[in-house]
Structure formats: C-alpha cells, structure tokens
Design an enzyme around this catalytic site. Structure first.
Site, PDB file in Angstrom:
ATOM      1  N   ARG A  61      60.574 111.330 -10.836  1.00 42.31           N
ATOM      2  CA  ARG A  61      61.758 110.815 -11.533  1.00 42.31           C
ATOM      3  C   ARG A  61      62.816 111.888 -11.730  1.00 42.31           C
ATOM      4  O   ARG A  61      63.985 111.578 -11.989  1.00 42.31           O
ATOM      5  CB  ARG A  61      61.343 110.119 -12.839  1.00 42.31           C
ATOM      6  CG  ARG A  61      60.865 108.700 -12.571  1.00 42.31           C
ATOM      7  CD  ARG A  61      60.085 108.113 -13.699  1.00 42.31           C
ATOM      8  NE  ARG A  61      58.723 108.595 -13.675  1.00 42.31           N
ATOM      9  CZ  ARG A  61      57.969 108.804 -14.735  1.00 42.31           C
ATOM     10  NH1 ARG A  61      58.460 108.569 -15.923  1.00 42.31           N
ATOM     11  NH2 ARG A  61      56.739 109.234 -14.602  1.00 42.31           N
ATOM     12  N   GLU A  98      45.796 117.531 -20.959  1.00 43.95           N
ATOM     13  CA  GLU A  98      44.803 117.340 -22.019  1.00 43.95           C
ATOM     14  C   GLU A  98      43.391 117.394 -21.412  1.00 43.95           C
ATOM     15  O   GLU A  98      42.493 118.033 -21.938  1.00 43.95           O
ATOM     16  CB  GLU A  98      45.055 116.012 -22.719  1.00 43.95           C
ATOM     17  CG  GLU A  98      44.347 115.934 -24.046  1.00 43.95           C
ATOM     18  CD  GLU A  98      44.679 114.653 -24.783  1.00 43.95           C
ATOM     19  OE1 GLU A  98      45.539 113.895 -24.296  1.00 43.95           O
ATOM     20  OE2 GLU A  98      44.060 114.425 -25.827  1.00 43.95           O
TER      21      GLU A  98
END
Ligand code: AMP
Length: 173
Positions: A61, A98
């Site tokens: 993007r 994470e």
C-alpha cells in the site's frame, strides 16, 4: 484532522488478518475520487517539505501512495519489497513481529549515496516495518529525509522506533 474526507471513509475490519487485530481498510478512500486526490495532495506537500531526491514506497500500500507522490514531485520511485520479490542484487533487513519475523528488501542500486529519501506507507503501527526500511536506505548510503503515512495508530507507539526522523501522518487513531 477530522476535516479530512478520508478520515470518515477508512473502514475498521475486526479480526483481520487474525483474531484481535482491527484492520484499517483504506479501499473506500481509494475508490472515492475527491478523498483520494485530497490525501495524495496532502501527502505530496508533506513529502515536498522534506526535500527528497527520490520516493521509496513500502509494499504494497506504500506503492499506491508513493507513486503518485513521486510523479507529483517530478521524482523517481523505488520499491521496498517483501522477502523474495525483487529480481536483482539486493539487501535485506529483518524485523520482529509479535510472533516471528518479517523481512524487507531493496535493490542495491535503488538509492545513490547521499540521496535524500522520503519513505511512504499507508499506515504506521508498531514502526517495525518503517525502521527496517530506514536501515536499508542508510546501508545504501542514503539519507532518510522523513516518513509520510496516511494513518497512524498512535496507541501502538510506532514513533518511538522512528525517533530522530521527521514523521508526518494525516489521520491518527
Ligand atoms: P508496523 O511494522 O507494525 O508499523 O506495521 C506497518 C505495516 O503493516 C504497514 O505496511 C501497514 O499497512 C500494515 N498494518 C499494520 N497494522 C495494520 C492495521 N491495523 N490495519 C491495516 N494495516 C496494518
């Protein structure tokens, strides 16, 4: 901030791409002609102020916004891509997620030593991707003139990974 048309168009998609994540879907902004022009124009002016020689966009993007900004400024565009996508000689930077890691890559000839590079992406979350992009540019001898994002998720504190750099965001959540 709230006057930006796009701020009302960004759509929350809960639990995408995994449970617990609220995905900020920008496709309603992209299909709205006035909102699209407004955000590209504003991002262009932020980028212009950073006096870049070249615009770098982060896959994918960051390409959507980085390319029109480069054209508006009369500059070239270089891609920062995910692992394994670039065909030529390249360098890589890994960063922690994470769970696990991600890798971004640039062609070694994407940036000339001394060039000022503005990095564009749609969204600043934890800042891991953007700081890996900065390391790539600096390894090539470029100077990171700053970052321009459409959206910042301020509660994730991504700016602390980008300390010392100019960071512009149009919409904050
Ligand atoms: P980060 O490295 O955590 O700053 O993540 C930034 C990258 O992941 C950008 O390329 C974003 O497009 C994407 N991203 C991260 N979190 C979200 C989210 N909640 N909604 C949409 N895109 C996201």
């Amino acid at each position: 901030m709230a006057e930006i048309l796009a701020a009302q168009l960004v759509r929350d998609i809960p639990n995408f791409p995994e449970p617990g994540i609220i995905f900020k879907d920008i496709t309603p902004v992209l299909k709205h002609p006035q909102a699209l022009k407004e955000v590209v124009d504003l991002m262009t002016e932020h980028a212009r102020a950073l006096k870049p020689d070249v615009i770098a966009g982060i896959e994918s993007r960051g390409f959507v916004f980085g390319l029109p900004i480069a054209i508006n400024l009369g500059l070239g565009f270089v891609p920062i891509r995910k692992l394994g996508k670039l065909p030529g000689e390249k360098i890589s930077e890994e960063y922690a997620l994470e769970y696990g890691t991600n890798t971004v890559e640039m062609h070694t000839d994407a940036v000339e030593p001394g060039q000022r590079v503005v990095v564009v992406d749609d969204l600043l979350a934890t800042g891991g991707t953007a700081s890996a992009a900065a390391r790539l540019i600096e390894r090539l001898g470029g100077t990171v003139a700053g970052f321009v994002f459409l959206i910042e998720l301020t509660f994730l504190g991504g700016r602390k990974h980008l300390r010392g750099y100019d960071v512009y965001t149009l919409i904050e959540y």
